[in-house]
Scaffold this motif. Structure first.
Motif, short mmCIF file in Angstrom:
data_model
loop_
_atom_site.label_atom_id
_atom_site.label_comp_id
_atom_site.label_asym_id
_atom_site.label_seq_id
_atom_site.Cartn_x
_atom_site.Cartn_y
_atom_site.Cartn_z
N GLN A 201 0.94 -1.26 0.32
CA GLN A 201 0.43 0.34 0.09
C GLN A 201 1.07 1.60 -0.50
O GLN A 201 0.53 2.31 -0.77
CB GLN A 201 -0.75 0.29 1.12
N GLU A 204 2.13 1.78 -3.52
CA GLU A 204 1.11 2.00 -4.05
C GLU A 204 1.05 4.00 -4.46
O GLU A 204 0.54 4.09 -5.38
CB GLU A 204 -0.18 1.40 -4.31
N ASN A 205 0.74 3.74 -2.72
CA ASN A 205 0.64 5.56 -2.48
C ASN A 205 1.75 6.21 -3.20
O ASN A 205 1.20 7.27 -4.37
CB ASN A 205 0.58 5.59 -1.40
N GLN A 208 1.01 6.32 -7.15
CA GLN A 208 0.08 7.30 -7.44
C GLN A 208 0.43 8.98 -7.02
O GLN A 208 0.97 10.08 -7.98
CB GLN A 208 -0.82 7.60 -6.71
N LEU A 231 4.27 1.54 -11.86
CA LEU A 231 4.85 1.15 -10.80
C LEU A 231 6.71 1.01 -11.53
O LEU A 231 7.62 1.80 -11.11
CB LEU A 231 4.97 0.22 -10.17
#
Length: 327
Positions: A201, A204-205, A208, A231
């Motif tokens: 997580q 992923e953050n 983003q 990624l």
């Protein structure tokens, strides 16, 4: 409905050091060769970009750069530098037995085209480039430092540097925020931690945050579209900044005088990624008569901006007309 150039074939080309570049060919098989260079680094080619070449007679080569798009290994950072990518262009030319070709590319792709056309001037007939990134410390400071684009997009920049949250980067030394270069190094070290974090997580953050900052500058007031291999895109982009692979300005400037190809440079007035003042200063210092500089009023960076898109497609159509006379 306008039809995109026809698909010819696709394949992987071995360029050494375990890198396999994905190459998709479109258009007219017997037409003059044109290499399309995508932005990034790390973005990969997008099929929608074929709309730039509607009604042209080119044999178009869409190449995903090292680690990007469908090239293998995906996201690979080893042997992945600016000059590796430039060398790959010449490898591809030899692989496809192309004597000379045309180039088209935007942002970082325009940077690669500029370097290649200076290193191999006899191999490039003409080129259309837009939103060209100038690989200098000034360009990096503008993009990632506290005193550049961040001054105009402070809310988005606050999200971008949110990775400096102490609980995620406690091992990092304190940065001198008064020095843009040191502040950027500190930020890139923080991204190194979160992009390789054990918690998916957190990764992923971080991806983003990285992509949203670039997207906010490329096309303000629009939502971030779908990004292929997000990624890989974030890791390669970060890798180039952290390892100072963009620091090729001396070569970039020196090679300008060697460029023989007629070059169209298209620049949006509101390009926040590769701003007009940096490009203008470079052209005033290094430009010569073979460069046709075109200013797009109220234009942004991304091709989703209709003003920029129209300017690029018109320039490519003129290139196609010239190519048909040349052949």
């Amino acid at each position: 409905m306008t039809e995109l150039p026809l698909f010819i074939q696709q394949q992987f080309v071995d360029v050494g050091n375990s890198h396999q570049l994905h190459v998709a060919e479109y258009g007219c098989e017997k037409g003059p060769a044109l290499l399309y260079l995508h932005g990034g680094p790390g973005a990969g080619c997008c099929r929608s970009e074929l709309s730039l070449f509607v009604s042209t007679g080119f044999h178009i080569y869409f190449v995903d750069q090292r680690g990007a798009g469908r090239s293998l290994p995906s996201g690979c950072l080893l042997h992945n530098t600016v000059m590796d990518l430039v060398a790959d262009i010449e490898t591809l030319r030899c692989t496809f037995d192309v004597e000379q070709w045309y180039l088209a590319g935007g942002s970082f792709g325009a940077t690669l085209a500029w370097l290649y056309s200076g290193l191999y001037p006899s191999r490039v007939i003409a080129q259309v480039l837009w939103g060209m990134f100038i690989p200098s410390q000034l360009g990096i400071n503008w993009l990632y430092g506290p005193n550049g684009a961040s001054q105009f997009f402070n809310t988005q920049y606050a999200r971008f540097i949110d990775v400096l949250e102490p609980k995620l980067t406690t091992a990092l030394p304190q940065a001198d925020t008064h020095s843009p270069a040191i502040a950027i190094d500190h930020l890139m070290n923080a991204y190194q931690v979160v992009l390789n974090h054990h918690n998916p997580q957190v990764v992923e953050n971080a991806v983003q945050h990285w992509l949203m900052w670039e997207y906010a500058l490329a096309q303000p007031s629009q939502f971030m579209g779908e990004v292929a291999q997000p990624l890989s895109c974030a890791k390669i982009g970060h890798h180039y900044v952290q390892q100072h692979f963009f620091d090729v300005y001396s070569q970039f400037k020196t090679l300008t005088s060697a460029i023989e190809a007629t070059t169209v440079l298209i620049q949006g007035e509101y390009d926040w990624v590769c701003p007009q003042h940096i490009l203008t200063a470079f052209i005033e210092e290094c430009g010569h008569q073979s460069i046709d500089y075109q200013h797009v009023s109220a234009g942004y960076h991304a091709l989703t901006d209709q003003a920029v898109f129209q300017a690029v497609t018109q320039a490519i159509l003129r290139l196609d007309n010239a190519a048909s006379k040349f052949s």
